[in-house]
Design a protein around this motif. Sequence first.
Motif, PDB file in Angstrom:
ATOM      1  N   ASN A 167     -18.204   5.283 -11.593  1.00 36.72           N
ATOM      2  CA  ASN A 167     -17.237   4.556 -11.193  1.00 36.72           C
ATOM      3  C   ASN A 167     -18.127   3.298 -10.121  1.00 36.72           C
ATOM      4  O   ASN A 167     -17.852   2.335 -10.673  1.00 36.72           O
ATOM      5  CB  ASN A 167     -16.124   5.257 -10.194  1.00 36.72           C
ATOM      6  N   ASN A 168     -18.251   3.665  -8.991  1.00 37.02           N
ATOM      7  CA  ASN A 168     -18.875   2.586  -8.219  1.00 37.02           C
ATOM      8  C   ASN A 168     -20.174   3.230  -7.735  1.00 37.02           C
ATOM      9  O   ASN A 168     -20.641   4.360  -7.405  1.00 37.02           O
ATOM     10  CB  ASN A 168     -17.893   2.555  -6.863  1.00 37.02           C
ATOM     11  N   GLY A 178     -19.340   1.840 -13.650  1.00 38.69           N
ATOM     12  CA  GLY A 178     -18.355   1.747 -14.294  1.00 38.69           C
ATOM     13  C   GLY A 178     -17.312   0.856 -13.981  1.00 38.69           C
ATOM     14  O   GLY A 178     -16.382   0.263 -14.595  1.00 38.69           O
ATOM     15  N   ARG A 179     -17.117   0.725 -12.584  1.00 42.08           N
ATOM     16  CA  ARG A 179     -15.780   0.108 -12.015  1.00 42.08           C
ATOM     17  C   ARG A 179     -16.626  -0.937 -11.268  1.00 42.08           C
ATOM     18  O   ARG A 179     -16.341  -2.360 -11.607  1.00 42.08           O
ATOM     19  CB  ARG A 179     -15.025   0.939 -11.135  1.00 42.08           C
ATOM     20  N   ALA A 180     -17.529  -1.027 -10.152  1.00 42.99           N
ATOM     21  CA  ALA A 180     -17.910  -1.858  -9.178  1.00 42.99           C
ATOM     22  C   ALA A 180     -19.305  -1.470  -8.737  1.00 42.99           C
ATOM     23  O   ALA A 180     -19.382  -0.524  -8.263  1.00 42.99           O
ATOM     24  CB  ALA A 180     -17.081  -2.313  -8.080  1.00 42.99           C
TER      25      ALA A 180
END
Lengths: 550, 113
Positions: free
Chosen positions: A393-394, A423-425
Motif C-alpha cells: 500500500n504505502n 501499491g498506493r503511494a
Amino acid sequence: MIAQHVNKRVIAALCVAAGLCGCGKPQQNPTGTVLVSMADNSFSPAIVRVPVGGSILFMNTGRNDHNVTAVDKSWSSEKTFGNIKMNPGDMTEIVLGKQGVYPFYCSFHATPDGKAGMVGVAVVGDVQYTPPSGTRGILATVEQPTGVTRRVPQDYPTIQNGVDAANPGDLVLIDKGEYNEAVYVTTPSVTLRGVDRNAVILDGKFELGTGIMVGGNGVVIENMTARNYTLNGFFWTAVQGFRGSYLTAYNNGDYGIYAFGSTDGLFEHSLASGSPDSAFYVGQCAPCRVVLNDVVGSYSGLGYSGTNSSGEMYVLNSRFVHNRSGIATTTFDIELEPPGRDTTIVGNVVSDSGLDNEAAGFYATETLAGTGIAMVGTHNNHVEHNLVMRSRNNGILMLPILDRHYWPSTGHVVRHNTVLGSGRADLAAGGLGTIGNCFSENVYRTSLPWGLEALNGCRGLRVPIASDLSTTMTFFGAIAQVRTGQFTVNDYRTRPVPAAQPNLPGGADAPVRPAVHVFAGIRLDLDSIKTPAESTAALNPVPAVARKEQ
Amino acid sequence: MPSLFSVSAPATLFQIWFTVYLYLLPFLLYATWASLALMDLSERSGDPARVAWGAFVLLVPLLGGAWYLLGAAQTIKRSARIAIVLTGLVVWLLPLAAGVWLAGGPLGPKALS
C-alpha cells in the motif's frame, strides 16, 4: 461473575484513578476491595494494602493478555477467572483471607520470583511492609567479567541451573543441543552464550511461554536460537543495560526479540522471524538509549515496532522484509511514556511489506498492513537513507491515532530515502494534525497528498496542506475490516524457518562483556550511513549487461 | 500519478465503502449542488447579488451550494431543491455515521494462541 454486574468503563476509570493516586505508596482500602489495573506491562498500583478478608479486583486494562499469580502460589487469577489468560477488559476478584505480604506477578511478563517485570505486592492485614528502595535485588551490576565459566550441560544439566548458580560477571556457556526450557534471569551482568548460534536451540514446543526472560541489569544473551515459544524468544523487562547479539528467534507467538521498559541496550547481528506481533520490539522507554544495528526482521506482523519508545531510539543498517508492515513507531496511552518520539531510522532496507501474504500477524498489524515505514501518533522521528521497496500500500506513511488522547503524527524528518514500487503511494500522510513534517531529497514516484515533498520541504516552503483525506479513509476502512473480523492471519507456528545464520566471531572464546554503559560505548556515526546499495539496482531495473547491448 | 482514488489492498467492501463512497461522494455532492446553483444563478441576469452568490457557492464547499439551493434559488421548483439537498445529505451522512460506528470502537483483545 463480578464482570457481569459492573460497568467496565466505570471500573476502568476507577482503575486509572487508582493508578494515578497510588503512585509510590500502598493503595489502601480499609473497607475491603482495591482495584488494580493490569496495564501493558505493569500493575497499577503495584503495592496494595487490604484488610484480612478483603479483596483485590484485577482488571486487564491493557491490550495484551495478562494474569496474576502469588509468588507463593497461594492464589492466582487462573483459579478465580478460570483461564490463565485474561483478555483486555476481563476482570477477576481475589479474596485474601490470610494476613501477610504476598508478592505477585504476571507469568507472561515477569519472572516467577516476583522480582522483575510485571510484579506487585499485596499487603494483607496489619503487618509491617517497607518497599525495597533503589534497584531490585541485592546484587549489583559489574563491569568486568569474573572469568568464571559455567558450562551447560557439562557442569549444570539445564540452562536455568547454570543461570541460578551464576554470579554477576559470570559466563554461562551452553553447548550444542535442544533445550526445552523457559529460562528466567534475575542475576545482573550475566552473559549467556551458545557455542553455536544454529545448534544451541531453545525450543518451547509451542507449550512454554518465553525462551529467556531477563529481569536483571546488564545481562547479555548471544549466539543461540529460540523457537516455538507461545510468547517471546528473548525478552528483557525493566532493566538498565542489555545486549542481544547473534541471536535467532523464529516462530514465537508474540514477539521475537523484545525489550520493554528497558534502557541502555543493543540488539545487533540478530534475526527474528515469524512473530504475529513484532520481530523486534522496544517499548515504553524514555529516553531509551537503545540501538538496533544490523538485524533482520521477517515474516512477522511488524519487522520492528516501537510503542512509546521515546527518545534516543535508533534503528540502523537493518533489513525488514516480508512482514505485514516493515517498521512502525506508535503511541498508545495504555503504556507509559507517551508519545513515542525521537526514533532515528537510518540505512535500512524495508521491502515486500504485505506483499506475499507469508507473514504472521494479528488484528492490529492488519490496520497497517502493506506499509513500509509507518509513524502513527509519534513525533520527531528522523527517517533517512532508507530503501523502501514493494510495499503493498504505502511506502512511508504518517497517521494520527486516537487512544485516550489524540496523538497527531508530527515533526518527522523524511530525507534521502529511496521509496519505490508502492501499491498506493510512496509517501503518504493522512489525518488531522499531520503537519510539521518535512520531506526532502527523497527518490519516489507518488505521494498523497500530491506535492507532499514540494510543499513541505525541510528547507524553505512549507504549507499546512500536508495531509490527505483518502489516506485517512483507507485507515478507517482497515479498522472497520478488523473490527468486523474481515481479515485472516497466518499461523505463526508454520512460518518459514530461517536459514543458518553467522556465528559470534570467536565463538565460545569471544571476550565476555557485561552490558554496562552499552549506549555510551556505541559509536554512532549517522552521517556515514548511506542508502543501501540495493537502491541503485532498484532505481535501474534494466541489467547493466542488457543496457550495453542496447 | 499517485493513485488518488485507489483503495488500500485488499480491496474489500469496507475499503470501497470508506475510500470510494465516503471519500468521493462529498466531491460529487459539491459538484452537483454547485452546478445546479450556478445554473439557477445564470437565469438571474441583472441581479446585483448574483456574483456574490456565485462566489459563496464555489468558495464554501457543500454548505454554499446547499444554502443557496434551499434558501435562494428561484428557477428550480422548491420541492425539487429540497429533495436534491436532503437526498444528498442522507446518502452521505447515513453511511458515514455507520462507518464512524464501525471504525471508531476498540479493536478487541490481542488473542494469542
